[in-house]
Design a protein around this motif. Structure first.
Motif, PDB file in Angstrom:
ATOM      1  N   GLY A  28      -0.760   8.472   4.996  1.00  0.00           N
ATOM      2  CA  GLY A  28      -0.474   8.341   3.573  1.00  0.00           C
ATOM      3  C   GLY A  28       0.524   9.375   3.086  1.00  0.00           C
ATOM      4  N   GLN A  29       0.919  10.289   3.960  1.00  0.00           N
ATOM      5  CA  GLN A  29       1.880  11.321   3.596  1.00  0.00           C
ATOM      6  C   GLN A  29       3.313  10.892   3.907  1.00  0.00           C
ATOM      7  OE1 GLN A  29       0.759  14.013   1.957  1.00  0.00           O
ATOM      8  NE2 GLN A  29      -1.213  12.974   2.095  1.00  0.00           N
ATOM      9  N   GLU A  30       3.488   9.871   4.735  1.00  0.00           N
ATOM     10  CA  GLU A  30       4.811   9.401   5.112  1.00  0.00           C
ATOM     11  C   GLU A  30       5.337   8.407   4.078  1.00  0.00           C
ATOM     12  OE1 GLU A  30       2.073   8.195   6.714  1.00  0.00           O
ATOM     13  OE2 GLU A  30       1.960   9.067   8.694  1.00  0.00           O
ATOM     14  N   ARG A  31       6.595   8.038   4.261  1.00  0.00           N
ATOM     15  CA  ARG A  31       7.167   6.966   3.431  1.00  0.00           C
ATOM     16  C   ARG A  31       6.457   5.666   3.747  1.00  0.00           C
ATOM     17  NH1 ARG A  31      12.442   5.753   5.128  1.00  0.00           N
ATOM     18  NH2 ARG A  31      12.320   4.097   3.621  1.00  0.00           N
ATOM     19  N   ALA A  34       7.463  -1.060   5.930  1.00  0.00           N
ATOM     20  CA  ALA A  34       6.755  -2.336   6.104  1.00  0.00           C
ATOM     21  C   ALA A  34       5.683  -2.255   7.188  1.00  0.00           C
ATOM     22  CB  ALA A  34       7.751  -3.442   6.423  1.00  0.00           C
ATOM     23  N   ARG A  35       5.968  -1.567   8.261  1.00  0.00           N
ATOM     24  CA  ARG A  35       5.018  -1.477   9.375  1.00  0.00           C
ATOM     25  C   ARG A  35       3.728  -0.788   8.935  1.00  0.00           C
ATOM     26  NH1 ARG A  35       4.818   2.847  12.407  1.00  0.00           N
ATOM     27  NH2 ARG A  35       6.947   3.394  11.893  1.00  0.00           N
ATOM     28  N   ARG A  36       3.851   0.297   8.181  1.00  0.00           N
ATOM     29  CA  ARG A  36       2.659   1.027   7.726  1.00  0.00           C
ATOM     30  C   ARG A  36       1.869   0.210   6.696  1.00  0.00           C
ATOM     31  NH1 ARG A  36       6.448   5.678   7.602  1.00  0.00           N
ATOM     32  NH2 ARG A  36       6.175   6.686   9.628  1.00  0.00           N
ATOM     33  N   LYS A  37       2.579  -0.480   5.820  1.00  0.00           N
ATOM     34  CA  LYS A  37       1.904  -1.338   4.845  1.00  0.00           C
ATOM     35  C   LYS A  37       1.122  -2.431   5.569  1.00  0.00           C
ATOM     36  CE  LYS A  37       5.481  -0.887   1.285  1.00  0.00           C
ATOM     37  NZ  LYS A  37       6.495  -1.649   0.528  1.00  0.00           N
ATOM     38  N   ALA A  38       1.733  -3.021   6.602  1.00  0.00           N
ATOM     39  CA  ALA A  38       1.091  -4.097   7.352  1.00  0.00           C
ATOM     40  C   ALA A  38      -0.172  -3.608   8.056  1.00  0.00           C
ATOM     41  CB  ALA A  38       2.073  -4.693   8.359  1.00  0.00           C
ATOM     42  N   VAL A  39      -0.159  -2.388   8.565  1.00  0.00           N
ATOM     43  CA  VAL A  39      -1.341  -1.837   9.228  1.00  0.00           C
ATOM     44  C   VAL A  39      -2.485  -1.685   8.224  1.00  0.00           C
ATOM     45  CG1 VAL A  39      -2.283   0.217  10.362  1.00  0.00           C
ATOM     46  CG2 VAL A  39      -0.090  -0.687  11.088  1.00  0.00           C
ATOM     47  N   ILE A  55      -7.550   1.900  -1.486  1.00  0.00           N
ATOM     48  CA  ILE A  55      -6.928   2.246  -2.763  1.00  0.00           C
ATOM     49  C   ILE A  55      -7.048   3.739  -3.021  1.00  0.00           C
ATOM     50  CG2 ILE A  55      -7.195   1.987  -5.268  1.00  0.00           C
ATOM     51  CD1 ILE A  55      -7.880  -0.987  -4.694  1.00  0.00           C
ATOM     52  N   GLU A  56      -8.228   4.285  -2.788  1.00  0.00           N
ATOM     53  CA  GLU A  56      -8.440   5.720  -3.013  1.00  0.00           C
ATOM     54  C   GLU A  56      -7.699   6.571  -1.982  1.00  0.00           C
ATOM     55  OE1 GLU A  56     -12.093   8.870  -2.773  1.00  0.00           O
ATOM     56  OE2 GLU A  56     -12.535   6.860  -3.507  1.00  0.00           O
ATOM     57  N   ARG A  57      -7.788   6.182  -0.726  1.00  0.00           N
ATOM     58  CA  ARG A  57      -7.188   6.973   0.361  1.00  0.00           C
ATOM     59  C   ARG A  57      -5.678   7.071   0.233  1.00  0.00           C
ATOM     60  NH1 ARG A  57      -8.568   6.222   6.758  1.00  0.00           N
ATOM     61  NH2 ARG A  57      -7.003   7.651   7.533  1.00  0.00           N
ATOM     62  N   TYR A  58      -5.039   5.984  -0.161  1.00  0.00           N
ATOM     63  CA  TYR A  58      -3.574   5.947  -0.205  1.00  0.00           C
ATOM     64  C   TYR A  58      -2.998   6.040  -1.609  1.00  0.00           C
ATOM     65  CZ  TYR A  58      -4.140   4.702   4.644  1.00  0.00           C
ATOM     66  OH  TYR A  58      -4.487   4.721   5.969  1.00  0.00           O
ATOM     67  N   GLY A  59      -3.841   6.161  -2.622  1.00  0.00           N
ATOM     68  CA  GLY A  59      -3.346   6.296  -3.995  1.00  0.00           C
ATOM     69  C   GLY A  59      -2.635   5.050  -4.484  1.00  0.00           C
ATOM     70  N   LEU A  60      -3.142   3.891  -4.098  1.00  0.00           N
ATOM     71  CA  LEU A  60      -2.539   2.620  -4.491  1.00  0.00           C
ATOM     72  C   LEU A  60      -3.208   2.092  -5.753  1.00  0.00           C
ATOM     73  CD1 LEU A  60      -2.604   0.905  -0.975  1.00  0.00           C
ATOM     74  CD2 LEU A  60      -0.678   2.071  -2.038  1.00  0.00           C
ATOM     75  N   THR A  61      -2.535   1.188  -6.416  1.00  0.00           N
ATOM     76  CA  THR A  61      -3.180   0.454  -7.502  1.00  0.00           C
ATOM     77  C   THR A  61      -3.766  -0.819  -6.905  1.00  0.00           C
ATOM     78  OG1 THR A  61      -1.189  -0.797  -8.055  1.00  0.00           O
ATOM     79  CG2 THR A  61      -1.523   1.312  -9.199  1.00  0.00           C
ATOM     80  N   GLU A  62      -4.704  -1.412  -7.610  1.00  0.00           N
ATOM     81  CA  GLU A  62      -5.291  -2.670  -7.130  1.00  0.00           C
ATOM     82  C   GLU A  62      -4.223  -3.748  -7.003  1.00  0.00           C
ATOM     83  OE1 GLU A  62      -8.712  -3.973  -9.290  1.00  0.00           O
ATOM     84  OE2 GLU A  62      -9.608  -1.973  -9.279  1.00  0.00           O
ATOM     85  N   GLU A  63      -3.315  -3.787  -7.985  1.00  0.00           N
ATOM     86  CA  GLU A  63      -2.257  -4.802  -7.980  1.00  0.00           C
ATOM     87  C   GLU A  63      -1.326  -4.620  -6.789  1.00  0.00           C
ATOM     88  OE1 GLU A  63      -2.901  -2.808 -10.651  1.00  0.00           O
ATOM     89  OE2 GLU A  63      -4.013  -4.275 -11.851  1.00  0.00           O
ATOM     90  N   GLU A  64      -1.016  -3.367  -6.456  1.00  0.00           N
ATOM     91  CA  GLU A  64      -0.114  -3.091  -5.348  1.00  0.00           C
ATOM     92  C   GLU A  64      -0.720  -3.560  -4.022  1.00  0.00           C
ATOM     93  OE1 GLU A  64       2.711   0.626  -3.997  1.00  0.00           O
ATOM     94  OE2 GLU A  64       0.811   1.071  -4.981  1.00  0.00           O
ATOM     95  N   LEU A  65      -1.985  -3.210  -3.785  1.00  0.00           N
ATOM     96  CA  LEU A  65      -2.644  -3.645  -2.552  1.00  0.00           C
ATOM     97  C   LEU A  65      -2.769  -5.162  -2.512  1.00  0.00           C
ATOM     98  CD1 LEU A  65      -4.005  -2.928   0.106  1.00  0.00           C
ATOM     99  CD2 LEU A  65      -6.156  -2.686  -1.152  1.00  0.00           C
ATOM    100  N   ASP A  66      -3.126  -5.775  -3.645  1.00  0.00           N
ATOM    101  CA  ASP A  66      -3.231  -7.234  -3.698  1.00  0.00           C
ATOM    102  C   ASP A  66      -1.889  -7.895  -3.381  1.00  0.00           C
ATOM    103  OD1 ASP A  66      -5.905  -7.116  -4.334  1.00  0.00           O
ATOM    104  OD2 ASP A  66      -5.578  -7.334  -6.500  1.00  0.00           O
TER     105      ASP A  66
END
Length: 99
Positions: A28-31, A34-39, A55-66
């Motif tokens: 979660g510290q790297e940019r 696409a590969r990291r998002k897919a994992v 969501i908590e681990r990577y600081g994402l929003t629900e909409e972003e992960l969805d």
């Protein structure tokens, strides 16, 4: 070596036969490429990582992960590339404000 007890699986086997473990997840510290998002999407959809935990681990929003999950389901992991986003909006029928 200490192994923490958990109710979720420690490894999952993906549809193509690859094995995914918690060690394979990005820090979660790297940019976000696409590969990291897919994992992360694979981990969530196969039950290795809970949605709320991702969501908590990577600081994402629900909409972003969805959006990541929907994009991979509809168009495949390569559609998570930044250069693909404008093309994906046209494919999905989303209006853009580009002149």
């Amino acid at each position: 070596m200490f192994v923490r007890k958990t109710t979720r699986p420690r490894t999952v086997t993906l549809g193509d036969g690859r094995i995914l473990t918690m060690a394979d997840l990005p820090s979660g510290q790297e940019r976000w490429v696409a590969r990291r998002k897919a994992v992360v999407v694979e981990a969530v959809t196969h039950g290795l990582l809970a949605r709320d935990e991702a969501i908590e681990r990577y600081g994402l929003t629900e909409e972003e992960l969805d959006m990541w999950i929907e994009t991979v389901a509809e168009l495949g992991p390569s559609a998570l590339k930044i250069k693909s986003i404008p093309k994906n909006r046209v494919t999905r029928g989303i209006a853009t404000n580009n002149p």
